[in-house]
Motif scaffolding. Structure first.
Motif, PDB file in Angstrom:
ATOM      1  N   ASP A 114     -12.909  -8.469  10.395  1.00 35.56           N
ATOM      2  CA  ASP A 114     -11.699  -9.014  10.454  1.00 35.56           C
ATOM      3  C   ASP A 114     -10.672  -7.546  10.480  1.00 35.56           C
ATOM      4  N   ILE A 115     -10.001  -7.959  11.512  1.00 40.14           N
ATOM      5  CA  ILE A 115      -9.521  -6.876  11.937  1.00 40.14           C
ATOM      6  C   ILE A 115      -7.724  -6.739  11.262  1.00 40.14           C
ATOM      7  N   VAL A 116      -7.578  -7.170  11.332  1.00 39.31           N
ATOM      8  CA  VAL A 116      -6.225  -8.333  10.750  1.00 39.31           C
ATOM      9  C   VAL A 116      -6.163  -6.778   9.111  1.00 39.31           C
ATOM     10  N   GLN A 117      -7.437  -7.349   7.969  1.00 40.96           N
ATOM     11  CA  GLN A 117      -7.537  -6.692   7.459  1.00 40.96           C
ATOM     12  C   GLN A 117      -7.885  -4.959   7.488  1.00 40.96           C
ATOM     13  N   ARG A 118      -8.575  -4.748   8.152  1.00 40.67           N
ATOM     14  CA  ARG A 118      -8.398  -3.624   9.421  1.00 40.67           C
ATOM     15  C   ARG A 118      -7.417  -3.204   9.279  1.00 40.67           C
ATOM     16  N   ALA A 119      -6.639  -3.032   9.664  1.00 41.72           N
ATOM     17  CA  ALA A 119      -5.605  -2.755  10.269  1.00 41.72           C
ATOM     18  C   ALA A 119      -4.317  -2.100   9.018  1.00 41.72           C
ATOM     19  N   LEU A 120      -4.637  -3.606   8.414  1.00 44.42           N
ATOM     20  CA  LEU A 120      -3.558  -3.449   6.793  1.00 44.42           C
ATOM     21  C   LEU A 120      -3.951  -1.934   6.082  1.00 44.42           C
ATOM     22  N   SER A 121      -5.403  -2.387   5.821  1.00 39.13           N
ATOM     23  CA  SER A 121      -6.145  -0.835   4.850  1.00 39.13           C
ATOM     24  C   SER A 121      -5.748   0.498   5.941  1.00 39.13           C
ATOM     25  N   GLN A 122      -6.429   0.244   7.447  1.00 37.13           N
ATOM     26  CA  GLN A 122      -5.632   1.546   8.031  1.00 37.13           C
ATOM     27  C   GLN A 122      -4.693   2.516   8.771  1.00 37.13           C
ATOM     28  N   ARG A 123      -3.522   1.186   8.741  1.00 40.11           N
ATOM     29  CA  ARG A 123      -2.246   1.485   9.897  1.00 40.11           C
ATOM     30  C   ARG A 123      -1.836   2.922   8.285  1.00 40.11           C
ATOM     31  N   PRO A 124      -1.300   3.909   9.017  1.00 40.07           N
ATOM     32  CA  PRO A 124      -0.753   5.030   8.971  1.00 40.07           C
ATOM     33  C   PRO A 124       0.424   4.403   7.595  1.00 40.07           C
ATOM     34  N   GLU A 125       1.366   3.652   8.433  1.00 39.62           N
ATOM     35  CA  GLU A 125       2.733   3.111   8.292  1.00 39.62           C
ATOM     36  C   GLU A 125       2.950   2.768   6.359  1.00 39.62           C
ATOM     37  N   ILE A 126       1.855   1.542   7.145  1.00 39.83           N
ATOM     38  CA  ILE A 126       1.640   0.970   5.373  1.00 39.83           C
ATOM     39  C   ILE A 126       1.192   1.721   3.933  1.00 39.83           C
ATOM     40  N   LYS A 127       0.627   2.665   4.296  1.00 40.32           N
ATOM     41  CA  LYS A 127      -0.115   3.661   3.225  1.00 40.32           C
ATOM     42  C   LYS A 127       1.417   4.745   3.101  1.00 40.32           C
ATOM     43  N   ALA A 128       2.020   5.349   4.533  1.00 44.98           N
ATOM     44  CA  ALA A 128       3.564   5.450   3.660  1.00 44.98           C
ATOM     45  C   ALA A 128       4.774   4.433   3.116  1.00 44.98           C
ATOM     46  N   TYR A 129       4.773   3.645   3.417  1.00 47.47           N
ATOM     47  CA  TYR A 129       5.443   2.725   2.866  1.00 47.47           C
ATOM     48  C   TYR A 129       4.963   2.012   0.924  1.00 47.47           C
ATOM     49  N   GLU A 130       3.579   2.332   0.973  1.00 46.03           N
ATOM     50  CA  GLU A 130       3.194   2.753  -0.831  1.00 46.03           C
ATOM     51  C   GLU A 130       3.534   3.843  -1.096  1.00 46.03           C
ATOM     52  N   PHE A 131       3.296   4.607  -0.606  1.00 41.49           N
ATOM     53  CA  PHE A 131       3.575   6.063  -1.157  1.00 41.49           C
ATOM     54  C   PHE A 131       5.281   6.072  -1.757  1.00 41.49           C
ATOM     55  N   TYR A 132       5.699   5.524  -0.873  1.00 50.58           N
ATOM     56  CA  TYR A 132       7.444   5.415  -1.027  1.00 50.58           C
ATOM     57  C   TYR A 132       7.887   4.429  -1.807  1.00 50.58           C
ATOM     58  N   SER A 133       6.834   2.914  -2.507  1.00 50.53           N
ATOM     59  CA  SER A 133       6.909   2.659  -3.051  1.00 50.53           C
ATOM     60  C   SER A 133       5.840   3.280  -4.197  1.00 50.53           C
ATOM     61  N   GLU A 134       5.740   3.477  -4.907  1.00 53.10           N
ATOM     62  CA  GLU A 134       4.597   4.332  -5.609  1.00 53.10           C
ATOM     63  C   GLU A 134       5.725   5.744  -6.505  1.00 53.10           C
ATOM     64  N   ARG A 135       6.602   6.202  -5.292  1.00 58.60           N
ATOM     65  CA  ARG A 135       7.760   7.096  -5.453  1.00 58.60           C
ATOM     66  C   ARG A 135       8.549   6.561  -6.692  1.00 58.60           C
ATOM     67  N   ALA A 136       9.098   5.785  -5.521  1.00 57.51           N
ATOM     68  CA  ALA A 136      10.083   4.731  -6.287  1.00 57.51           C
ATOM     69  C   ALA A 136       9.962   4.359  -8.349  1.00 57.51           C
ATOM     70  N   LYS A 137       8.967   4.335  -7.909  1.00 55.49           N
ATOM     71  CA  LYS A 137       8.484   3.619  -9.363  1.00 55.49           C
ATOM     72  C   LYS A 137       8.075   4.895  -9.985  1.00 55.49           C
ATOM     73  N   GLN A 138       8.105   6.207  -9.711  1.00 50.58           N
ATOM     74  CA  GLN A 138       8.313   7.254 -10.441  1.00 50.58           C
ATOM     75  C   GLN A 138       9.237   7.533 -10.649  1.00 50.58           C
ATOM     76  N   LEU A 139      10.498   7.559 -10.210  1.00 49.89           N
ATOM     77  CA  LEU A 139      11.914   7.081 -10.268  1.00 49.89           C
ATOM     78  C   LEU A 139      12.292   6.313 -11.000  1.00 49.89           C
ATOM     79  N   VAL A 140      11.570   5.698 -11.389  1.00 49.63           N
ATOM     80  CA  VAL A 140      12.366   4.502 -12.242  1.00 49.63           C
ATOM     81  C   VAL A 140      12.046   5.367 -14.197  1.00 49.63           C
TER      82      VAL A 140
END
Length: 240
Positions: free
Chosen positions: A137-163
């Motif tokens: 499943d190359i779509v799931q591989r892309a969603l799990s490995q693409r760096p921009e996805i990881k970056a947005y996940e970090f930003y989302s978690e950062r926003a929760k910490q700011l809350v």
């Protein structure tokens, strides 16, 4: 602690964006290079087609002078020559445009002759793009490995910490401070030395809704990042 955690997450997100930027530059240079090879091959095809049309024109004119073909055949071949010349011009223009895009992707001036002239004969057919494992499943591989996805996940978690940090301002603020005054350089304390320890408790009971507004703003930012993350995931699916 929440602010520190948010800063660490922001740093991780920026690092992930840096990896994605590197991948983007590499992919752009590689894809533009193969675009140049295709344009180079098309130009050679157009030149060969034009030469064949010119040779055909010579034969048609010779046959016409000998009275073996009508004038219309010569005119049709001349039209073919004109079209072949136009195709050659278009192919040459495509090569120039592709080469400019390659130089832009590489960020430097590149000599076209040094790269393309050695690719004569069978040399260009031996150049193949790098192969990648596309099994599973190359779509799931892309969603799990693409760096921009990881970056947005970090930003989302950062926003929760700011809350969490903004919400923490509603809690009591406890400050512990100490002071020591030494009259000489003796290791042992003396009666003239002074020291003081102070504990201060501060609790803001009314702030005109400022803290509540900050919490709402932080929650809205976190929700916005989640929507952006969903949109990015859809974009990656489309790209794959």
């Amino acid at each position: 602690m929440a602010n520190k955690r948010a800063a660490d997450l922001e740093l991780s997100a920026v690092k992930a964006e840096g990896v994605r930027t590197y991948q983007g530059v590499l992919n752009s240079a590689r894809s533009n290079y193969y675009d140049c090879l295709r344009a180079y091959a098309r130009m050679h095809v157009a030149e060969e087609s034009l030469n064949l049309s010119k040779e055909h024109l010579k034969q048609a004119e010779a046959l016409y002078k000998a009275g073996m073909v009508p004038r219309g055949d010569v005119l049709r071949v001349k039209t073919s020559v004109s079209q072949g010349d136009l195709d050659r011009i278009d192919a040459e223009n495509d090569l120039n445009v592709s080469w400019t895009a390659l130089e832009r992707a590489a960020g430097m001036n590149i000599s076209m002759g040094d790269v393309l002239e050695p690719l004569s004969g069978d040399a260009i057919s031996e150049l193949t793009p790098p192969e990648f494992d596309l099994s599973g499943d190359i779509v799931q591989r892309a969603l799990s490995q693409r760096p921009e996805i990881k970056a947005y996940e970090f930003y989302s978690e950062r926003a929760k910490q700011l809350v969490k940090s903004a919400s923490g301002q509603r809690l009591p603020n406890i400050v512990l401070s100490g002071q020591l005054g030494i009259t000489d350089d003796s290791f042992w304390p003396t009666d003239e030395d002074t020291w003081r320890v102070q504990i201060q408790l501060q609790w803001t009971l009314f702030d005109s809704g400022e803290i509540s507004a900050q919490v709402k703003k932080a929650k809205a930012s976190a929700q916005e990042l989640l929507y952006q993350l969903e949109d990015l995931a859809s974009q990656i699916r489309q790209e794959v």
